[in-house]
Every structure is written in C-alpha cells, then in structure tokens.
Design a protein around this motif. Sequence first.
Motif, PDB file in Angstrom:
ATOM      1  N   HIS A 269       0.852  -1.187   0.000  1.00  0.00           N
ATOM      2  CA  HIS A 269       0.000   0.000   0.000  1.00  0.00           C
ATOM      3  C   HIS A 269       0.893   1.244   0.000  1.00  0.00           C
ATOM      4  CE1 HIS A 269       0.673  -0.841   4.329  1.00  0.00           C
ATOM      5  NE2 HIS A 269       0.839   0.464   4.368  1.00  0.00           N
ATOM      6  N   ASP A 290     -17.093   4.536   0.591  1.00  0.00           N
ATOM      7  CA  ASP A 290     -16.677   4.103   1.924  1.00  0.00           C
ATOM      8  C   ASP A 290     -15.241   3.629   1.876  1.00  0.00           C
ATOM      9  OD1 ASP A 290     -19.099   4.666   3.079  1.00  0.00           O
ATOM     10  OD2 ASP A 290     -19.931   2.673   2.594  1.00  0.00           O
ATOM     11  N   GLU A 291     -14.620   3.612   3.031  1.00  0.00           N
ATOM     12  CA  GLU A 291     -13.245   3.127   3.110  1.00  0.00           C
ATOM     13  C   GLU A 291     -13.188   1.700   2.596  1.00  0.00           C
ATOM     14  OE1 GLU A 291     -11.409   3.704   6.865  1.00  0.00           O
ATOM     15  OE2 GLU A 291     -11.995   5.807   6.973  1.00  0.00           O
ATOM     16  N   GLY A 292     -12.188   1.420   1.761  1.00  0.00           N
ATOM     17  CA  GLY A 292     -12.032   0.056   1.257  1.00  0.00           C
ATOM     18  C   GLY A 292     -12.654  -0.155  -0.107  1.00  0.00           C
ATOM     19  N   GLU A 293     -13.482   0.782  -0.598  1.00  0.00           N
ATOM     20  CA  GLU A 293     -14.100   0.605  -1.912  1.00  0.00           C
ATOM     21  C   GLU A 293     -13.224   1.184  -3.021  1.00  0.00           C
ATOM     22  OE1 GLU A 293     -18.663   0.385  -2.165  1.00  0.00           O
ATOM     23  OE2 GLU A 293     -18.252   2.088  -0.861  1.00  0.00           O
ATOM     24  N   GLU A 294     -13.293   0.563  -4.203  1.00  0.00           N
ATOM     25  CA  GLU A 294     -12.467   0.990  -5.334  1.00  0.00           C
ATOM     26  C   GLU A 294     -13.080   2.190  -6.049  1.00  0.00           C
ATOM     27  OE1 GLU A 294     -10.238  -1.783  -7.991  1.00  0.00           O
ATOM     28  OE2 GLU A 294     -11.807  -1.216  -9.395  1.00  0.00           O
ATOM     29  N   SER A 323      -7.913   0.897  -5.086  1.00  0.00           N
ATOM     30  CA  SER A 323      -8.909  -0.083  -4.666  1.00  0.00           C
ATOM     31  C   SER A 323      -9.139  -0.107  -3.167  1.00  0.00           C
ATOM     32  CB  SER A 323      -8.509  -1.475  -5.137  1.00  0.00           C
ATOM     33  OG  SER A 323      -7.287  -1.833  -4.566  1.00  0.00           O
ATOM     34  N   LYS A 324      -8.249   0.507  -2.424  1.00  0.00           N
ATOM     35  CA  LYS A 324      -8.484   0.517  -0.985  1.00  0.00           C
ATOM     36  C   LYS A 324      -8.092   1.854  -0.417  1.00  0.00           C
ATOM     37  CE  LYS A 324      -8.453  -4.290   0.259  1.00  0.00           C
ATOM     38  NZ  LYS A 324      -7.549  -5.293  -0.223  1.00  0.00           N
ATOM     39  N   TYR A 325      -8.719   2.183   0.677  1.00  0.00           N
ATOM     40  CA  TYR A 325      -8.521   3.509   1.215  1.00  0.00           C
ATOM     41  C   TYR A 325      -8.811   3.449   2.697  1.00  0.00           C
ATOM     42  CZ  TYR A 325      -9.921   8.389   1.974  1.00  0.00           C
ATOM     43  OH  TYR A 325     -10.065   9.663   2.439  1.00  0.00           O
ATOM     44  N   PHE A 326      -7.857   3.771   3.478  1.00  0.00           N
ATOM     45  CA  PHE A 326      -8.078   3.790   4.923  1.00  0.00           C
ATOM     46  C   PHE A 326      -7.682   5.143   5.451  1.00  0.00           C
ATOM     47  CE2 PHE A 326      -6.583  -0.409   3.698  1.00  0.00           C
ATOM     48  CZ  PHE A 326      -7.670  -1.177   4.056  1.00  0.00           C
ATOM     49  N   SER A 329      -5.399   4.789   9.576  1.00  0.00           N
ATOM     50  CA  SER A 329      -5.529   3.346   9.747  1.00  0.00           C
ATOM     51  C   SER A 329      -4.718   2.815  10.924  1.00  0.00           C
ATOM     52  CB  SER A 329      -5.074   2.656   8.473  1.00  0.00           C
ATOM     53  OG  SER A 329      -3.760   3.059   8.199  1.00  0.00           O
ATOM     54  N   SER A 343      -4.258   1.754  -1.922  1.00  0.00           N
ATOM     55  CA  SER A 343      -3.625   0.602  -2.555  1.00  0.00           C
ATOM     56  C   SER A 343      -2.842   1.067  -3.776  1.00  0.00           C
ATOM     57  CB  SER A 343      -4.697  -0.376  -3.006  1.00  0.00           C
ATOM     58  OG  SER A 343      -5.454   0.238  -4.007  1.00  0.00           O
TER      59      SER A 343
END
Length: 472
Positions: A269, A290-294, A323-326, A329, A343
């Motif tokens: 990441h 939302d967090e985690g969506e591409e 594709s991912k987003y925090f 985190s 990501s």
Amino acid sequence: MTDNRIEENSDLYEHSLEELTDEELKTLKNTRLNYTVNFVYHNNSFYRQVMEEKGLTPSDFETTEDLKKLPVIDSDTLRQNQPPFSDENEFKSEDTNVKRPFSTSGTSGVPKKVLKSFDEMERIYDDLKRGHESYGVTSEDVILNWFPFVGLNPSGAYTEGWIERLGAMSLPLLNTDYPTDYETALLKQYSPDVITGLASHVDAKGRAFEHLEGFDPKEIGVDIITLSGEPVTKNRKEHISKVFGSEVYDFLASTETGGIAYECPEGNHYHILDDSVHVEVLDGGYNRLDEGEEGKLVVTNLLHPGEESSMPLLRYNMGDIVSKYFENSGDCECSISGVTNISAPKREAWEFIIGAVNLNAKYIEDKVYENEEIKEVVEGYQVRLDYDEKEGDVMNILLETKDDHYLGDKTEGVSLSNSSRSPSYEVGRKILDGDQYLKDTVENVGAAKINVEFVEGINMPPGKPERIVDNR
Ligand SMILES: [Zn+2]
C-alpha cells in the motif's frame, strides 16, 4: 519537517508528519485547506468564478469535508481552460511568478500545461525528499537520476531538486536503450547507492546491461531503486529488484499535482503525503465511497500557509483507480503511522472492456511477468484492441523481445483446449485463467478472442509507453 514560509507559530510544524496525532494532523490539514481556498479565491479566475457561481466564500471551507462543495475537475477541464481552447490559462494565479512551465507528454491529444512557482517547487522537493528519507536515503548517498530531461517533462527537474535539498550527490545520466562503455565506466567509478527513474526505463536498462559482456548490474551496488511516473506491478518490481539486487519502491506523483504518496516499505500500500495533499476516493458520479471501496483518486493540493502557488489544483481527478482507502488506519508495520493509505494505483486510461469484461493493462503486465523465463526476455508490451465481425473483440498482446528463441512465436485464439505449449500460449493461458469473467467470455460465450505474439519492436511515441491502442 520545517518550513520557513509558515507564518503562524504552531508547535505542529515542529513535528515530522509521522509523529502527529490524528487530531493534530486534522488541524494542520484544515488550516492549510483554509489558506489554499483563500488563495485561489483571491488569485485564480477559474476557482473564483466557480465559487461565485455557487455563492461560496473562503469562510465556507473550514474542514476538508467542505471540499465537496466544489466540483471535481479533470484533465479535460485543464485543457479547455488553457490555450489553444481559451486565450488565457485560467488556472494560473494572477500575480504569482512562474518559476517553471511544465507540460504533460500529449500522447492523448492536447498536452496539459502546468505552471509551478518557486514556492511550489520547494514544497515538491521537500515532499519527495521526505519520502526518500523514509526509505533510508541520506546525504551520504550517490543518486543516479535516470528520469528523462525531455522538453517540459518535470520529473528530471523535481529529482534534481530533492537530491540537492537532501545534500546528496546527483548523477544525472541519459537513459538510453543502449548502454555505452562510457556509461558503465561512470557507474563503476561513482557506484550510485540509489537509482530513481521511470519503471519501464529502469527495467529496460537493467535488461540491456544483462546482455553486456563482463558487466553485471548488481556490481553497481545499488541499495534502493525508486520508481515514479507510471503504474508498475509487483512482478515487474520484483524483476527490477532481482536484476539490480536492490530494494524497489514506487512513488505516486504527477506533473499536475507533484508528490502524492509513497509505497510503504512493509506492505502493498501507499502512504499519502497527508500534509501536502488531501485525497478523496470517489465513484463515477463523484460521490464519496466508503473506506475500502475501489474508485477514482481525486487530489487537492494543500498549500503551506504563506505559499504562493502558480497553479494550485483543488479536487483534481488524477485518472487513477485505487482499490483501498483507509483513513487514519493506525499503526503500520513500518515506522509511518496514523496517515491515510491507498492501494497500488491503476491508471484509468489503461482500463478497457473486451467482450463485456473490464480489464486493466496492469493485469496483463502482471500475468506476463508471472512466468520466470518470459519475464527475462520481454522488454515491453502493448495491448491492441480490434473488432472482427466474426470473432467479436480481439485482444492482441504484443510482447517485445530481442531473444531469437521467442521472436515470431505466436498463438492465435488462445483457448484452454489448445494443445500448444509455446511461450505465447503460456502467456495467453495465464491471462485467460486469471480472470473468471474473461474465461467465460472467451471459452463459453465466444465474444472475445486473445492473440499473443512476440515481436522485435513496438512503435510507440517518445515518453511514457503507450500500453493500450484501441482500434475498435
Ligand atoms: Zn507503512
């Protein structure tokens, strides 16, 4: 992290980014956002007009959440608001000196002109320097700058800037396809500890070195390679790492926005440069995901208070998919914590649809480089898309090689029932096997065809490699 131009007296700026608490980082970002919006409102005709039309003033922007009040802009908006479509460059701040004009390569039509002030250049140097320091690059290192110094391409200049900032020695050498004795002699003499360049250039050069008699790229003794300027797959990074015997890390940066994120040394990441950019991940209608969506990577420059920027960009659609987003985190395995992660980015322009299946050229690259032997001989690749009345969508995968054993090898219509075990078939089969939808479309529906061919050369415009050619 020190910044002489910051006017307010706050202990926040005494901290390095990694040491800030979530609350402190939020405060810092909101302060910078507020300054940025104020700056564009008073200096920039494009944003002032947008805000006036919506009845907005700078006081409507207290936190980064308020950014959603502004429209997302994309590369077409940039092009349309500069010559030749508009007499003026409306993104240029009116009273700010331009230190350097840059331009994108223009392979996809009209190039985007990008203007950078002295302050902006300094901020970008700082951001890139900080990313490299987190990999352990120091002033003691000799750094090989392999970025192209081509026309208005900024990467060579940015690289010289951060190296100078760091106080390290720079070795800016021309990266050609064909290494010369002069070049290898220089490399032996200066033995650079760090290489920085475009993934495809560094990869191609490593392969060219391997063909040289009496010269092993590992002899250079490079510890760290940093890549930037184009998406790169894990398999390709591993190959570069093996050829040079180095750690390889990727940087996300662009001509338009400067530095954005750097790859975490511990995982797959990227850490966002949170105090210089604000990142949003949005869906096709530019709604927040939302967090985690591409979704689409949208970037806002956060000017450091006091900074005069020639061309700040707010809510700029990078044309990349992440594709991912925090957010915040928490602790990463590396020493960097509490900052936003994304990501590995994929380029949206590399997306294509074949027989109703969504693919990205990065997937093709990943599959090509999965095979150890093929990875050794493939120097470049291109996906050409055609339409045939009988066959439907045809995906021609061209693999560039100089190896006589592979040259000319070709498989037309890769399918699981082929009995061939030729290298081109092996590549095609991996591509087919790796995606259930593609397999269905080719094997059961018959709506798409895959051809794979090893060729001696692929015609591409200079600059960044053109991965997709859609002739449909
Ligand atoms: Zn990390």
